[in-house]
Design a protein around this motif. Structure first.
Motif, PDB file in Angstrom:
ATOM      1  N   GLN A 172       0.031 -12.416  -4.832  1.00 42.58           N
ATOM      2  CA  GLN A 172      -0.617 -11.453  -5.708  1.00 42.58           C
ATOM      3  C   GLN A 172      -1.286 -10.362  -4.884  1.00 42.58           C
ATOM      4  OE1 GLN A 172       0.117 -11.749  -8.846  1.00 42.58           O
ATOM      5  NE2 GLN A 172      -0.765  -9.722  -9.056  1.00 42.58           N
ATOM      6  N   ALA A 173      -1.893 -10.783  -3.777  1.00 44.03           N
ATOM      7  CA  ALA A 173      -2.626  -9.820  -2.943  1.00 44.03           C
ATOM      8  C   ALA A 173      -1.713  -8.673  -2.523  1.00 44.03           C
ATOM      9  CB  ALA A 173      -3.200 -10.514  -1.719  1.00 44.03           C
ATOM     10  N   SER A 174      -0.462  -8.998  -2.133  1.00 48.62           N
ATOM     11  CA  SER A 174       0.397  -7.917  -1.658  1.00 48.62           C
ATOM     12  C   SER A 174       0.785  -7.015  -2.830  1.00 48.62           C
ATOM     13  CB  SER A 174       1.616  -8.464  -0.931  1.00 48.62           C
ATOM     14  OG  SER A 174       2.578  -8.916  -1.834  1.00 48.62           O
ATOM     15  N   HIS A 175       0.914  -7.594  -4.024  1.00 51.06           N
ATOM     16  CA  HIS A 175       1.180  -6.761  -5.200  1.00 51.06           C
ATOM     17  C   HIS A 175       0.083  -5.725  -5.378  1.00 51.06           C
ATOM     18  CE1 HIS A 175       4.295  -8.972  -7.895  1.00 51.06           C
ATOM     19  NE2 HIS A 175       4.803  -8.407  -6.825  1.00 51.06           N
ATOM     20  N   ASP A 176      -1.136  -6.138  -5.090  1.00 46.70           N
ATOM     21  CA  ASP A 176      -2.250  -5.233  -5.349  1.00 46.70           C
ATOM     22  C   ASP A 176      -2.440  -4.191  -4.259  1.00 46.70           C
ATOM     23  OD1 ASP A 176      -2.673  -6.491  -7.680  1.00 46.70           O
ATOM     24  OD2 ASP A 176      -4.204  -7.852  -6.910  1.00 46.70           O
ATOM     25  N   THR A 177      -1.975  -4.496  -3.034  1.00 47.31           N
ATOM     26  CA  THR A 177      -2.214  -3.535  -1.957  1.00 47.31           C
ATOM     27  C   THR A 177      -1.051  -2.578  -1.748  1.00 47.31           C
ATOM     28  OG1 THR A 177      -1.440  -5.176  -0.396  1.00 47.31           O
ATOM     29  CG2 THR A 177      -3.832  -4.979  -0.647  1.00 47.31           C
ATOM     30  N   LEU A 178       0.105  -2.893  -2.309  1.00 45.15           N
ATOM     31  CA  LEU A 178       1.268  -2.010  -2.089  1.00 45.15           C
ATOM     32  C   LEU A 178       1.072  -0.676  -2.796  1.00 45.15           C
ATOM     33  CD1 LEU A 178       4.174  -4.600  -2.511  1.00 45.15           C
ATOM     34  CD2 LEU A 178       3.496  -3.430  -0.412  1.00 45.15           C
ATOM     35  N   ASP A 179       1.676   0.354  -2.180  1.00 43.99           N
ATOM     36  CA  ASP A 179       1.592   1.697  -2.744  1.00 43.99           C
ATOM     37  C   ASP A 179       2.762   1.882  -3.711  1.00 43.99           C
ATOM     38  OD1 ASP A 179       1.611   4.368  -3.317  1.00 43.99           O
ATOM     39  OD2 ASP A 179       1.462   5.051  -1.229  1.00 43.99           O
ATOM     40  N   TRP A 180       2.549   1.515  -4.957  1.00 45.39           N
ATOM     41  CA  TRP A 180       3.657   1.478  -5.932  1.00 45.39           C
ATOM     42  C   TRP A 180       4.232   2.850  -6.221  1.00 45.39           C
ATOM     43  CZ3 TRP A 180       6.120  -2.828  -6.867  1.00 45.39           C
ATOM     44  CH2 TRP A 180       5.460  -4.023  -6.542  1.00 45.39           C
ATOM     45  N   LEU A 194       7.309  -7.213 -10.296  1.00 47.61           N
ATOM     46  CA  LEU A 194       7.884  -6.126  -9.503  1.00 47.61           C
ATOM     47  C   LEU A 194       8.550  -5.104 -10.425  1.00 47.61           C
ATOM     48  CD1 LEU A 194       8.770  -5.570  -6.345  1.00 47.61           C
ATOM     49  CD2 LEU A 194      11.000  -6.164  -7.280  1.00 47.61           C
ATOM     50  N   GLN A 195       9.344  -5.635 -11.346  1.00 43.73           N
ATOM     51  CA  GLN A 195      10.071  -4.754 -12.270  1.00 43.73           C
ATOM     52  C   GLN A 195       9.092  -3.877 -13.051  1.00 43.73           C
ATOM     53  OE1 GLN A 195      11.627  -6.605 -15.802  1.00 43.73           O
ATOM     54  NE2 GLN A 195      13.580  -5.486 -15.630  1.00 43.73           N
ATOM     55  N   SER A 196       8.069  -4.500 -13.634  1.00 45.32           N
ATOM     56  CA  SER A 196       7.193  -3.723 -14.507  1.00 45.32           C
ATOM     57  C   SER A 196       6.404  -2.684 -13.703  1.00 45.32           C
ATOM     58  CB  SER A 196       6.271  -4.638 -15.309  1.00 45.32           C
ATOM     59  OG  SER A 196       5.447  -5.343 -14.424  1.00 45.32           O
ATOM     60  N   ARG A 197       5.956  -3.044 -12.488  1.00 39.86           N
ATOM     61  CA  ARG A 197       5.196  -2.063 -11.712  1.00 39.86           C
ATOM     62  C   ARG A 197       6.056  -0.869 -11.283  1.00 39.86           C
ATOM     63  NH1 ARG A 197      -0.045  -4.429  -9.326  1.00 39.86           N
ATOM     64  NH2 ARG A 197      -0.073  -6.378 -10.465  1.00 39.86           N
ATOM     65  N   LEU A 198       7.285  -1.152 -10.865  1.00 37.66           N
ATOM     66  CA  LEU A 198       8.152  -0.043 -10.441  1.00 37.66           C
ATOM     67  C   LEU A 198       8.450   0.875 -11.622  1.00 37.66           C
ATOM     68  CD1 LEU A 198      10.645  -1.803  -7.993  1.00 37.66           C
ATOM     69  CD2 LEU A 198       8.935  -0.053  -7.437  1.00 37.66           C
ATOM     70  N   LEU A 199       8.700   0.289 -12.797  1.00 37.54           N
ATOM     71  CA  LEU A 199       8.996   1.112 -13.970  1.00 37.54           C
ATOM     72  C   LEU A 199       7.763   1.929 -14.360  1.00 37.54           C
ATOM     73  CD1 LEU A 199      11.170  -1.374 -16.083  1.00 37.54           C
ATOM     74  CD2 LEU A 199      11.932   0.693 -14.851  1.00 37.54           C
ATOM     75  N   THR A 214      20.952  -3.228 -13.016  1.00 34.19           N
ATOM     76  CA  THR A 214      19.997  -2.128 -12.878  1.00 34.19           C
ATOM     77  C   THR A 214      18.579  -2.676 -12.993  1.00 34.19           C
ATOM     78  OG1 THR A 214      19.922  -1.726 -15.236  1.00 34.19           O
ATOM     79  CG2 THR A 214      21.603  -0.535 -13.991  1.00 34.19           C
ATOM     80  N   LEU A 215      17.629  -1.876 -12.533  1.00 33.49           N
ATOM     81  CA  LEU A 215      16.230  -2.307 -12.553  1.00 33.49           C
ATOM     82  C   LEU A 215      15.824  -2.784 -13.953  1.00 33.49           C
ATOM     83  CD1 LEU A 215      13.467  -2.605 -11.254  1.00 33.49           C
ATOM     84  CD2 LEU A 215      13.085  -0.150 -11.567  1.00 33.49           C
ATOM     85  N   ALA A 216      16.325  -2.107 -14.992  1.00 33.25           N
ATOM     86  CA  ALA A 216      15.978  -2.483 -16.359  1.00 33.25           C
ATOM     87  C   ALA A 216      16.447  -3.900 -16.679  1.00 33.25           C
ATOM     88  CB  ALA A 216      16.594  -1.486 -17.337  1.00 33.25           C
ATOM     89  N   GLN A 217      17.539  -4.326 -16.033  1.00 30.07           N
ATOM     90  CA  GLN A 217      18.133  -5.631 -16.351  1.00 30.07           C
ATOM     91  C   GLN A 217      17.697  -6.733 -15.390  1.00 30.07           C
ATOM     92  OE1 GLN A 217      22.001  -4.204 -15.395  1.00 30.07           O
ATOM     93  NE2 GLN A 217      22.615  -3.969 -17.538  1.00 30.07           N
ATOM     94  N   LEU A 218      16.850  -6.385 -14.406  1.00 30.67           N
ATOM     95  CA  LEU A 218      16.598  -7.286 -13.269  1.00 30.67           C
ATOM     96  C   LEU A 218      16.213  -8.708 -13.687  1.00 30.67           C
ATOM     97  CD1 LEU A 218      16.254  -7.776 -10.238  1.00 30.67           C
ATOM     98  CD2 LEU A 218      13.999  -6.724 -10.371  1.00 30.67           C
TER      99      LEU A 218
END
Ligand code: SAH
Length: 494
Positions: A361-369, A391-396, A423-427
């Motif tokens: 979770q920590a890396s999810h929060d520190t990444l520059d999305w 990952l999918q929801s943050r990138l979208l 595709t990302l939508a289907q990930l």
């Protein structure tokens, strides 16, 4: 025919090579390496031989062979393509008791050229008496992989110290034991690490009778993604010399099978959830075995410095004064990309690649999305399959196009490899539909569409269904989108 092995000193001695083709060139190269004075007799020369003539490294006689040339010669090589000429030269040489090698003709030869492994001072020669040259070559290749190039430096060091070693240890037994320590211990390790001055100092210290450091070393070895062919030669050598191997669960059985048979193997598998306790345990085991003077290999999946906690392990070893080496491995991102036919960068589709992990979770929060959502870059995500939804929801959310292609590679480079594309939508939906499980690596970006056409290893990618593809073309197996037009065009051309 039983041969007598012999190493000849040819430095500044005249050698005649008859023939000017590719085979003659190879022979001349080896002779020059040994410092011989080579004369080549042939009407025509390869460009390389001609170059050596121009540089004054060899002499050239273009006219017909003359018997009188043999007067000043130590050795003859007959490398013409004409058997009668070769036979004549062999006969004339024989009459003068000159050793002659007739290329590819064991019968006519009075000396044979072995397959050679060259480590500076150290030369290992293999001969099958000209009867099974392919076997000799195979053996040479095997030994070549086992012998580190630093052996030459080790031999040179031993040669330099030899008179003093004799004086210091007049008794053969004591001398042997000094040499054993020299060749297997920290001095050899320092030479492998390219630290010649320190190696010399350590050898001198041992010679002065100061107690040698008894501590063993730890070699951090990257085992690669699973295919044993992707282990490095250095990694293989470390496995051959190990007393103890501490390996991750991720390391394949085929790689472990390459290790020294009597090495102690300890699995220090990390299960998700108890990383912390396990890491301390690994540190303790490394310390315990290395302090007892053992050669420890810490064998990790992929590369030790890519999401492998190799850095922490080195810090620990440094703090405890244990010597170490690091052997890189092929990391999952590189291996999965290669084995799925996805070039991580591509002039037309991706100018950069990022390695990231979604493991905690920590890396999810520190990444520059916002940065990760940019087009024309490839993301290689090391992760548990459970993290795909986040990952999918943050990138979208941050604006990466839902039609960005992905390739999810499960068990990359192994016989069981599977590649799921979409595709990302289907990930999330597609990973679930195919029950993708760990270890799996996600490659997301425009280049992932290329898996559809460039795949070469294992089963073809599990692409989108015909319904998903529409008219976009079977090869692409993804829905076309504005920013992917380049990729699709490339695929159609292919
Ligand atoms: N140091 C390793 C990574 C360790 S983290 C390396 O350099 O490869 C573990 C993650 O690596 C796994 O969750 C998975 O995402 C990835 N991984 C390792 N081996 C893999 C393989 N053979 N196929 C797919 N993914 C792999």
């Amino acid at each position: 025919m039983k041969l007598y092995p012999l190493f000849a000193d040819l430095s500044r001695r005249a050698v005649l090579v008859v023939g000017g083709g590719a085979v003659a060139e190879r022979k001349v190269a080896a002779l020059l390496d040994a410092g011989a004075q080579v004369t080549v007799n042939a009407p025509q020369l390869t460009p390389m031989l001609r170059g050596w003539v121009e540089q004054g490294r060899i002499a050239h006689r273009p006219e017909a062979f003359r018997e009188s040339w043999l007067d000043r010669i130590w050795l003859v090589v007959a490398a013409t393509s004409d058997r009668a000429t070769n036979a004549l030269i062999a006969e004339l040489a024989g009459l003068r008791r000159l050793f002659v090698n007739v290329v590819d003709d064991a019968q006519l030869s009075t000396f044979h050229v072995p397959a050679v492994i060259d480590r500076a001072l150290l030369t290992i020669a293999i001969s099958s008496g000209g009867q099974a040259p392919m076997l000799a070559r195979l053996l040479r290749e095997r030994l070549e992989t086992l012998l580190d190039h630093s052996l030459g430096a080790l031999a040179a060091l031993a040669a330099r110290l030899r008179p003093r070693i004799r004086l210091r240890f007049p008794q053969p037994a004591a001398r042997r034991s000094y040499y054993e320590r020299l060749f297997a211990g920290p001095v050899a390790a320092l030479l492998r690490q390219g630290r010649e001055a320190e190696a010399r100092a350590a050898a001198e210290q041992a010679l002065a009778g100061e107690p040698a450091a008894t501590a063993g070393t730890v070699v951090l070895v990257g085992a690669g993604p699973g295919d044993p062919g992707l282990l490095t030669l250095r990694g293989l050598r470390a496995l051959n010399e190990a007393d103890v191997i501490l390996h991750d669960r991720l390391v394949s059985a085929e790689v472990l099978a390459l290790a020294r048979r009597d090495a102690e193997r300890i699995e220090v598998g990390k299960q998700a959830g108890n990383h912390h306790a396990t890491q301390e345990q690994i540190h303790r085991l490394m310390l315990e075995h290395a302090s007892a003077g053992r050669r420890v290999v810490r064998l990790k999946g992929g590369d030790p410095f890519v999401f492998g906690r190799g850095g922490e392990e080195l810090e620990f070893l440094r703090a405890h004064g244990i010597g170490y080496e690091v052997v890189p491995g092929i990391t999952a991102a590189l291996a999965c990309a290669a084995y799925a036919g996805v070039p991580l960068t591509h002039r037309d589709h991706a100018q950069s690649v990022r390695l990231l992990t979604g493991h905690c979770q920590a890396s999810h929060d520190t990444l520059d999305w916002a940065a990760l959502a940019h087009e024309r870059q490839t993301l290689a995500v090391y992760m548990g399959v459970g993290e795909l939804a986040g990952l999918q929801s943050r990138l979208l959310e941050h604006g990466r196009s839902p039609s960005t292609p992905f390739a999810l590679v499960e068990n990359g480079s192994r016989a069981e490899q599977r590649v799921v594309t979409g595709t990302l939508a289907q990930l999330v939906e597609r990973a679930a539909a195919h029950a993708v499980h760990s270890p799996a690596l996600l490659i997301l970006g425009e280049v992932a569409a290329l898996a559809g056409s460039l795949a070469w290893f294992g089963a073809p990618p599990l692409g989108a269904t015909v319904h998903d593809i529409g008219d976009a073309g079977r090869a692409a197996r993804v829905r076309p989108a504005r920013h992917q037009d380049g990729v699709l065009a490339a695929l159609h051309q292919a």
